[in-house]
Motif scaffolding. Structure first.
Motif, short mmCIF file in Angstrom:
data_model
loop_
_atom_site.label_atom_id
_atom_site.label_comp_id
_atom_site.label_asym_id
_atom_site.label_seq_id
_atom_site.Cartn_x
_atom_site.Cartn_y
_atom_site.Cartn_z
N GLU A 170 16.78 -4.38 0.77
CA GLU A 170 16.77 -3.72 -0.53
C GLU A 170 15.38 -3.93 -1.12
N SER A 171 14.63 -2.86 -1.27
CA SER A 171 13.21 -2.97 -1.61
C SER A 171 12.97 -3.64 -2.97
N THR A 172 13.81 -3.38 -3.95
CA THR A 172 13.62 -4.01 -5.25
C THR A 172 13.83 -5.52 -5.14
N THR A 173 14.86 -5.92 -4.42
CA THR A 173 15.13 -7.35 -4.24
C THR A 173 14.01 -8.02 -3.46
N ILE A 174 13.59 -7.41 -2.36
CA ILE A 174 12.50 -8.01 -1.57
C ILE A 174 11.23 -8.10 -2.41
N GLY A 175 10.93 -7.06 -3.18
CA GLY A 175 9.76 -7.08 -4.05
C GLY A 175 9.81 -8.22 -5.06
N LYS A 176 10.96 -8.41 -5.68
CA LYS A 176 11.11 -9.51 -6.64
C LYS A 176 10.93 -10.86 -5.96
N LEU A 177 11.47 -10.99 -4.75
CA LEU A 177 11.32 -12.25 -4.02
C LEU A 177 9.87 -12.47 -3.58
N CYS A 187 11.96 0.81 6.73
CA CYS A 187 12.85 1.21 5.64
C CYS A 187 12.37 0.60 4.31
N ALA A 188 13.01 -0.44 3.82
CA ALA A 188 12.55 -1.07 2.57
C ALA A 188 11.12 -1.57 2.71
N GLY A 189 10.77 -2.04 3.90
CA GLY A 189 9.40 -2.50 4.14
C GLY A 189 8.40 -1.37 4.01
N ALA A 190 8.79 -0.16 4.42
CA ALA A 190 7.92 1.01 4.25
C ALA A 190 7.72 1.31 2.77
N ILE A 191 8.78 1.17 2.00
CA ILE A 191 8.69 1.38 0.55
C ILE A 191 7.72 0.37 -0.06
N LEU A 192 7.82 -0.87 0.36
CA LEU A 192 6.96 -1.92 -0.19
C LEU A 192 5.50 -1.73 0.19
N LEU A 193 5.23 -1.11 1.33
CA LEU A 193 3.85 -0.84 1.73
C LEU A 193 3.24 0.34 0.97
N ALA A 194 4.06 1.27 0.53
CA ALA A 194 3.58 2.52 -0.06
C ALA A 194 2.82 2.29 -1.37
#
Length: 189
Positions: free
Chosen positions: A47-54, A78-85
């Motif tokens: 979950e990109s929001t959760t990973i980002g917060k962590l 997936c979520a990692g791609a979102i976090l890289l964008a």
């Protein structure tokens, strides 16, 4: 060559198992000090929001940005791609992110969990045989910068894998299939 796998949330164990199967040493990355022991990094789906917060909570955003800008190969699935964008569509304005790859990641591009699907598609650089792609609440990549190479797209033209230098983004989960080609591609970057 030790491959770091961001192990804060998501399917990091599946990536770890795939890499072990093909003989690549791995290290679970949870803290900035772990980054000094890896030569490349996978940011898994979850979950990109959760990973980002962590990432923010554990002080990983700035050290990760620095390592990636210095040329460390990184792969976001997936979520990692979102976090890289660099840009996130349909996300939260306050979502912590790395914002490094010159793409827009459109979150949940296919709808809810019920709209998850699998498809076989060719991927540039993986040969002629299509790759099984598992999409789970997946993003798509839009507005690719001129230095970004699309590697795979759906029949409707939407990009689901791309590369910019040492950054790789896939909107699907290759770690959930037995096919090793995407992981081998990353190791060869």
């Amino acid at each position: 060559m030790t491959v770091g796998i961001l192990a804060l949330q998501g399917d990091f164990r599946e990536h770890e198992e795939m890499l072990r199967r093909i003989g690549a040493p791995t290290l679970q990355v949870r803290l900035p000090k772990h980054l000094q022991h890896v030569e490349r990094l996978i940011i898994p789906g979850g979950e990109s929001t959760t990973i980002g917060k962590l990432l923010a909570m554990y002080g990983l955003i700035d050290p990760l940005r620095a390592r990636i800008r210095d040329g460390m190969p990184v792969w976001g699935t997936c979520a990692g791609a979102i976090l890289l964008a660099q840009r996130i569509a349909d996300g939260r304005a306050d979502q912590p992110s790395l914002r490094l790859m010159d793409v827009t990641a459109r979150r949940n591009a296919f709808g809810s969990q019920l709209e998850s699907f699998e498809v076989d598609l060719p991927v540039l650089g993986l040969g002629d045989e299509p790759l099984r792609m598992v999409f789970i609440r997946a993003p798509v990549l839009e507005d690719l910068g001129r230095d970004v190479t699309p590697l795979a797209h759906l029949d409707d033209g939407r990009v689901v894998a791309a590369r910019q230098g040492t950054m790789l983004a896939t909107c699907f989960h290759p770690e959930l299939t037995p096919d090793e080609r995407m992981h081998r591609y990353f190791l060869a970057m």
